[in-house]
Scaffold this active site. Structure first.
Site, PDB file in Angstrom:
ATOM      1  N   GLU A 267       3.718  -7.615   7.028  1.00 16.78           N
ATOM      2  CA  GLU A 267       3.020  -6.556   6.313  1.00 16.78           C
ATOM      3  C   GLU A 267       3.597  -6.402   4.919  1.00 16.78           C
ATOM      4  O   GLU A 267       4.763  -6.703   4.671  1.00 16.78           O
ATOM      5  CB  GLU A 267       3.164  -5.212   7.048  1.00 16.78           C
ATOM      6  N   CYS A 268       2.779  -5.901   4.001  1.00 15.69           N
ATOM      7  CA  CYS A 268       3.238  -5.532   2.671  1.00 15.69           C
ATOM      8  C   CYS A 268       3.520  -4.032   2.691  1.00 15.69           C
ATOM      9  O   CYS A 268       2.613  -3.235   2.961  1.00 15.69           O
ATOM     10  CB  CYS A 268       2.164  -5.823   1.622  1.00 15.69           C
ATOM     11  N   GLY A 269       4.761  -3.635   2.431  1.00 22.00           N
ATOM     12  CA  GLY A 269       5.071  -2.211   2.361  1.00 22.00           C
ATOM     13  C   GLY A 269       4.254  -1.549   1.265  1.00 22.00           C
ATOM     14  O   GLY A 269       4.103  -2.099   0.174  1.00 22.00           O
ATOM     15  N   CYS A 329      -2.376  -8.119  -1.546  1.00 18.40           N
ATOM     16  CA  CYS A 329      -1.253  -8.240  -0.612  1.00 18.40           C
ATOM     17  C   CYS A 329      -1.229  -9.644  -0.027  1.00 18.40           C
ATOM     18  O   CYS A 329      -2.212 -10.103   0.558  1.00 18.40           O
ATOM     19  CB  CYS A 329      -1.383  -7.184   0.491  1.00 18.40           C
ATOM     20  N   TYR A 378       0.271  -2.704   4.582  1.00 20.66           N
ATOM     21  CA  TYR A 378      -0.966  -3.476   4.641  1.00 20.66           C
ATOM     22  C   TYR A 378      -0.680  -4.839   5.274  1.00 20.66           C
ATOM     23  O   TYR A 378       0.336  -5.450   4.955  1.00 20.66           O
ATOM     24  CB  TYR A 378      -1.531  -3.691   3.235  1.00 20.66           C
TER      25      TYR A 378
END
Length: 427
Positions: A267-269, A329, A378
């Protein structure tokens, strides 16, 4: 303990040097008036796919004279490339860029000093977190917290690696940059190509097809100096507080990003993603160019925006799978084809609506937040089930691996169909 050199691997490395006079090394400069496209990169890979290390390095130096950089953390793979650039007389032409997070091992800093002496022609350019300079670790930790890397690893990574890398690329403006990444390092590198398209630039991976043993055979055979931490069980070296020696049977990069929540991240923070996007916006503005948003198609998905959210999501009359993503992302881009596969599978079943919302372009309306949709990274995926009696959605957040098989298996466990038909990828 690192593998010793073998006659076959040493001969292979020497053959690289002999092959440097082949036709591949004679490259006309690339026409830079035409932007790099995926098709151009495919053609470059067709040309370089079976080329030797020397051939790739000479090709990129001749095709893009004066517009190439080597990015390295002075790991084993980077040292092989560095040594070949020196042997080929290209080290004066291709500057070397290092990102100093301010949190590297003392042994790493000592090695960089030794490498600079060993390769006096090397033009080393070091980039630090914005607003900091050499040796300012304690100042960084005082201003950002010495536990930032454990509390918000994505933001720590953005401050110490992502932003300095973007700044280096912006300031030095290369048309290509060389990395030491290899397929044998596993994970998302297994399908690595020699050439990649990265934000309009070429990313060249000349060691894509090399193994770890080949790297170390070369280092021993050519007496290339290396970081003493490799002799202490480290196989991939990063920051001192979250890198450890690997255990027998573990992967080469298993010792990286430990204790930090960084292992197996998919995931992308949200915080670091927003900061990264803001940095790209500012870079685009400074160059008077529009911000390029990469496409992320999904033909079988219902695309939802802020205006349609209440009707399409909150007013759903049947089970709804909804993904919140950003096309900016990297993890969302990687997961995109998997989610599309899920959407195609469920479309054939006709029992679950598959939707998604672009959080880069739209914001979840307050009614959605009140219903329980919470986004901290995301992509985030929810299963929304209409409440027969309450009239409210029942939300279940997906916490599993970001691949089609895992998501479909989870759905099968969550959903109870009247006909008892499971939701499986072979449907």
């Amino acid at each position: 303990r690192q593998p010793h050199s073998t006659p076959s691997s040493v001969a292979s490395a020497d053959a690289d040097a002999l092959s440097a006079a082949d036709a591949l090394t004679i490259a006309a400069p690339i026409d830079l008036s035409v932007p790099f496209t995926e098709q151009r990169v495919i053609e470059i890979n067709e040309r370089l796919g079976n080329a030797s290390l020397d051939e790739v390095l000479q090709w990129v130096a001749q095709a893009l004279p004066g517009r190439v950089l080597q990015f390295t953390s002075f790991g084993a793979s980077g040292l092989v490339i560095l040594d070949r650039l020196a042997s080929l007389g290209l080290l004066r032409e291709i500057p070397v860029v290092m990102i100093d997070t301010l949190h590297l091992f003392e042994e790493t800093y000592e090695y960089v000093k030794n490498a600079s002496k060993h390769y006096p022609e090397m033009e080393l350019r070091t980039f630090y977190p914005r607003g900091f300079s050499d040796g300012q670790k304690f100042r960084f930790d005082y201003l950002n917290g010495d536990d930032l890397w454990t509390l918000d690893f994505d933001h720590y990574t953005y401050l110490t690696k992502v932003e300095p890398t973007l700044r280096a690329l912006h300031e030095l403006n290369p048309h290509a940059w060389i990395t030491g990444r290899r397929r044998s390092q596993g994970a998302d590198r297994r399908s690595l190509s020699v050439a990649e398209l990265d934000d309009g630039r070429l990313k060249i991976n000349p060691l894509a097809g090399w193994t770890r043993d080949q790297v170390w055979d070369y280092i021993h055979a050519h007496s290339v100096p290396y970081n003493v931490l490799y002799d202490r069980g480290y196989t991939s070296i990063g920051d001192s507080m979250n890198t450890r020696p690997v255990k027998q049977g573990e992967g080469e990069r298993a010792g990286r990003f430990v204790y930090s929540g960084g292992k197996n991240r998919t995931e992308c923070g949200m915080h670091s993603h927003e900061a990264r996007v803001e940095a790209r916006k500012k870079a685009a503005e400074s160059e008077h160019k529009p911000l390029v948003v990469p496409p992320l198609p999904c033909a079988s998905c219902l695309d939802v925006d802020a205006a349609s959210f209440e009707e399409s999501v909150l007013g759903a009359q049947r089970d709804l799978l909804v993904e919140f993503y950003s096309p900016m992302c990297g993890h969302c881009q990687a997961f995109g084809p998997e989610y599309e596969q899920v959407a195609e599978t469920l479309a054939r079943r006709g029992k679950v609506t598959v939707a998604r919302m672009d959080i880069f372009s739209y914001t979840i309306p307050q009614a959605g937040k009140d219903a329980g949709f919470t986004i901290r990274a995301y992509p985030t995926i929810y299963l929304a089930r209409p409440g027969a009696s309450s009239g409210r959605l029942h939300l279940v957040k997906y916490e599993g691996q970001k691949d089609a098989a895992s998501l479909l298996s989870w759905l099968s466990a969550q959903l109870v169909f009247a006909v008892g038909t499971p939701v499986l990828p072979n449907g």
